[in-house]
Design an enzyme around this catalytic site. Sequence first.
Site: not given
Length: 363
Positions: A91-92, A180
């Site tokens: 999990d970043i 993004y």
Amino acid sequence: MFARNSLQFSHRISKNVTKSFDVSNSLLLRNVCDNKRAVTPRILITGGLGQLGTECAKLLRKNYGNENVILSDIIKPTEENLANGPFIFADILDFKNLQKIVVDYRIDWLIHFSALLSAVGEQNVPLAVRVNIEGMHNVIELAKQYKLRIFIPSTIGAFGPDSPRNPTPNITIQRPRTIYGVSKVHAELLGEYYHHRFDLDFRCLRFPGVISSDPPGGGTTDYAVAVFHEGLLNKKYECYLEPCTRLPMMYIEDCLSALFQFLNAPKEKLQRRVYNVTAMSFTPEELFSEITKHIPDLQITYKPDSRQYIAENWPQVLDDKEARRDWGWQHQYDLPKLVNAMIRDVRTHFLPKHRLKEVNSYV
């Protein structure tokens, strides 16, 4: 195996030699191991079950060995993923766990693919901020702490309506209007800062739309993937972009080639830390025209949605002459070659699976 045998040998002879020789022998062993590691890096790929991750892992494992490329994600891997090489949960957003992975697996390079794409990110901005920005902060700080080479991809989405669109140069005004794109500009600038401030070996490529036979994942350029799946299966496709919307694109093989070449480029050749790369630019109309040479009865309709606005703010043609000049980037696939490859791959790998699902469902 080499390091373990050498350590055992060192232990045996240490009883019969002076302390000074033991110290020098240890230094020599460390240098040998360091040289070996420099040739064969140990690599962690985050977000590894996405479009680029699995294919990137295959390429790197072919060159560096299965055991040296660790694929990671937070979603459940397939049996095929598990069979192809090491896979771990990562999990970043959990920095401590990332530290443990880097130490336990002796990671040298970190390739960070975890991100929410353009259209998906607009539907959940808070989540996109956490994944695309907070997660990136974690991996770049991790790379600084452990002196890793780190690659973070960027995108044509990092440009905005104020950017020149045809062509879009490597250095220009960006000002994107999607979360993004904002997150990718943030990653580019922070990576460059860490490089200049802390000598971090940060590398970044701005990719255009990447076309592969994997099912589309919600990106604005994914019409160029979806049309092959739906066109081959149903002989019809409804496009969410207008027919004359020109965008830069590249086939997955060119994308992976650029990534591998860039990762291995000597630092002294890199005049920048962020480079545009591309292969071609086309419109939906041009792509569909090429596809109908292979599928003459393909029916195309158009129903633009919110992704049309996103596409209108992106480059039409990406200028990548700096990548070609500095580290020798060259693409191999043009539009006809791309269409041939996509039709072959989708027919081979996805149509049989879909038909099997239909049979199982009926049964």
